[in-house]
Scaffold this active site. Structure first.
Site, PDB file in Angstrom:
ATOM      1  N   THR A  13       0.819  -1.214   0.000  1.00 52.64           N
ATOM      2  CA  THR A  13       0.000   0.000   0.000  1.00 52.64           C
ATOM      3  C   THR A  13       0.851   1.261   0.000  1.00 52.64           C
ATOM      4  OG1 THR A  13      -1.791  -1.141   1.153  1.00 52.64           O
ATOM      5  CG2 THR A  13      -1.778   1.261   1.244  1.00 52.64           C
ATOM      6  N   ALA A  33      13.556  19.888  -4.508  1.00 53.56           N
ATOM      7  CA  ALA A  33      14.772  19.204  -4.072  1.00 53.56           C
ATOM      8  C   ALA A  33      16.032  19.782  -4.702  1.00 53.56           C
ATOM      9  CB  ALA A  33      14.673  17.716  -4.381  1.00 53.56           C
ATOM     10  N   GLU A 129       9.704  10.263   9.020  1.00 48.95           N
ATOM     11  CA  GLU A 129       8.472  11.026   9.248  1.00 48.95           C
ATOM     12  C   GLU A 129       7.222  10.168   9.140  1.00 48.95           C
ATOM     13  OE1 GLU A 129       6.416  13.567  10.640  1.00 48.95           O
ATOM     14  OE2 GLU A 129       8.080  14.770   9.871  1.00 48.95           O
ATOM     15  N   VAL A 132       5.162   7.808  12.107  1.00 46.26           N
ATOM     16  CA  VAL A 132       4.188   8.272  13.100  1.00 46.26           C
ATOM     17  C   VAL A 132       3.123   9.130  12.422  1.00 46.26           C
ATOM     18  CG1 VAL A 132       3.830   9.553  15.245  1.00 46.26           C
ATOM     19  CG2 VAL A 132       5.963   8.290  14.900  1.00 46.26           C
ATOM     20  N   GLY A 134       1.116   8.925   9.798  1.00 41.76           N
ATOM     21  CA  GLY A 134       0.881   9.019   8.359  1.00 41.76           C
ATOM     22  C   GLY A 134       1.266  10.339   7.747  1.00 41.76           C
ATOM     23  N   GLU A 190      -6.405  -5.494  11.257  1.00 41.82           N
ATOM     24  CA  GLU A 190      -5.892  -6.776  10.784  1.00 41.82           C
ATOM     25  C   GLU A 190      -6.758  -7.923  11.308  1.00 41.82           C
ATOM     26  OE1 GLU A 190      -3.385  -7.014   8.726  1.00 41.82           O
ATOM     27  OE2 GLU A 190      -2.764  -4.899   8.796  1.00 41.82           O
ATOM     28  N   ASP A 201       0.648  -0.636  18.827  1.00 38.54           N
ATOM     29  CA  ASP A 201       1.013   0.218  17.692  1.00 38.54           C
ATOM     30  C   ASP A 201       1.211   1.660  18.155  1.00 38.54           C
ATOM     31  OD1 ASP A 201       0.980   0.855  14.630  1.00 38.54           O
ATOM     32  OD2 ASP A 201      -0.556   2.170  15.459  1.00 38.54           O
ATOM     33  N   LYS A 205       4.727   4.250  18.342  1.00 44.48           N
ATOM     34  CA  LYS A 205       4.790   5.631  17.869  1.00 44.48           C
ATOM     35  C   LYS A 205       5.108   6.599  19.015  1.00 44.48           C
ATOM     36  CE  LYS A 205       1.416   4.401  14.321  1.00 44.48           C
ATOM     37  NZ  LYS A 205      -0.015   4.471  13.922  1.00 44.48           N
TER      38      LYS A 205
END
Length: 436
Positions: A13, A33, A129, A132, A134, A190, A201, A205
């Site tokens: 994903t 960049a 980054e 934690v 999204g 899940e 989870d 984080k």
């Protein structure tokens, strides 16, 4: 300058979302960049599987180490998840002098101290980054945007599955197990939902957030975690009547005695912005001594929301390629030799207010017995609800809100309350935070 070549490990994903964002926004990303960024190689366990991304022009393999050991690859993007062999992959990439971008919170929570030490030795960057919350740039916000502040505390809804379940229980009066089954059907949870609903989870984080907030080593083993499986519709309804909402909150607070690190169901005043974060969304409040409280809100998961943070990290790495390692932003916000091993408090020493729900016989003196036990442990009552028994019932629910007390005292008081002959069953306890 020649393009920066990226190798992606994992095309699930988030990996697929990362490929899509980098390809679709290639021109804009190059402008930011300062040079072109190109994914030249990627690995996946099953190359025949249908993808959500276009892999045209990307050399595919089933062996991630082929990419890690490819001298033409500049940046490794690890999106496989988990640890074990993935830890070996990241350490090998670092040993090969490659920069690493990862969304792997469990890997960093458990092995981040070793990984960052090796990266510092080799003069490479490990960017995380996306590990934690999204799409929310919370790592950058704390590490850079709030770097002038002494961080006093932070509190966050950082697991979308638990937040979805509690939102459905409140909005539609549904039971926990019913909503969990739907979350699994929708792909939010899940088949084994333990990591989400038991707070593991979120604990991973919180380990990362606490480290960059307070300048301490990563210490997942010291996080207190408590799940939401015991929350009932009655608890949600009573919380609403008292002006609160229940959220599965991750909290890190610096006290004079040490650091509180805890994940648990929490009553929050309904007027707080974070109490109104619903569904699968994430939010974190950070309290700095200079900035005051600030709220960060957004999608905590998903292909492109998470890819947004992954690609932002890749851009940051590319911008830093020409800078000396000692002039880069430190991995954990503080210089490596300035991390402090601050004491982490045990759960017995947490200080918070509480919501208590118990069932008792409808007899005179029962409430007096309960309040006496609380008073004996220096626990003051803030609010109380005592319901009338239903027709034919002899047991009534009693709901109490307490003022702030030490958890050790609350545990002792609950044990005595449960021992009363007039109290039936267990006392349901939920911590309460005003976040003011």
């Amino acid at each position: 300058m020649k393009p920066v070549r990226v190798g992606v490990l994992g095309l699930g994903t988030v990996g697929g979302g990362t490929v899509n964002v980098l390809k679709r926004n290639a021109a804009e990303i190059a402008r930011r960049a300062g040079r072109e960024i190109v994914i030249t190689r990627a690995s996946a366990k099953d190359l025949s599987k249908a993808r959500i991304c276009d892999t045209l022009g990307i050399a595919l393999t089933t062996d991630p180490f082929e990419i890690i050991n490819d001298p033409d690859i500049d940046i490794i993007v690890e999106l496989i998840g988990g640890y074990g062999v993935v830890k070996d992959m990241v350490l090998q990439a670092i040993a090969n002098g490659k920069h690493v971008v990862t969304a792997n919170k469990s890997l960093l929570a458990l092995h981040g101290n070793e990984i960052f030490a090796k990266a510092s030795e080799k003069g490479v960057i490990v960017a995380f980054e996306a590990a934690v919350a999204g799409s929310i740039p919370i790592i950058k916000a704390i590490r850079e945007g709030l770097s002038a502040n002494h961080i006093e505390w932070l509190a966050g809804i950082i697991n979308g599955t638990g937040n979805f379940i509690l939102t459905e229980m409140r909005d539609k009066g549904r039971d926990f197990n019913d909503v969990l089954a739907e979350a699994q059907a929708l792909g939010y949870a899940e088949a084994d939902p333990t990591f989400d609903v038991e707070g593991i989870d979120a604990g991973h984080k919180l380990t990362i957030l606490a480290s960059i907030a307070f300048g301490m080593p990563l210490q997942f083993e010291k996080i207190y975690t408590e799940g939401i499986t015991q929350i009932t519709r009655a608890d949600v309804e009573y919380a609403e009547q008292l002006g609160y909402r229940i959220k599965h909150l991750a909290i890190a607070r610096k006290t004079l005695e040490g650091i509180e690190l805890r994940v648990h169901p929490t009553l929050i005043p309904e007027r707080r912005l974070i109490a109104n974060v619903d569904g699968v969304m994430n939010a974190i409040v950070v309290k700095g001594d200079a900035a005051g409280p600030s709220l960060y809100y957004g999608a905590g998961a998903g292909a492109e929301p998470t890819a947004s943070s992954v690609v932002a990290d890749i851009i940051d790495v590319v911008r830093a390629l020409t800078s000396d390692p000692e002039n880069r932003v430190p991995h954990l916000a503080f210089q490596a030799d300035a991390l402090v091993d601050i004491p982490v408090l045990s759960a017995d020493n947490f200080k918070t207010a509480y919501y208590l729900r118990l069932s008792a016989e409808d007899k005179p003196g029962v409430l007096a017995d309960v309040t006496k036990i609380l008073a004996d442990h220096q626990i003051s009552i803030e609010a109380l609800i005592q319901k009338q028994p239903l027709t034919g019932e002899t047991v009534v629910p009693i709901i109490l809100l307490t003022q702030i007390t030490r958890e050790q005292e609350m545990n002792a008081a609950i044990a005595k309350i449960e021992a009363l002959q007039t109290v039936t069953g267990k006392v349901n306890r939920i911590r309460l935070e005003t976040l003011g």
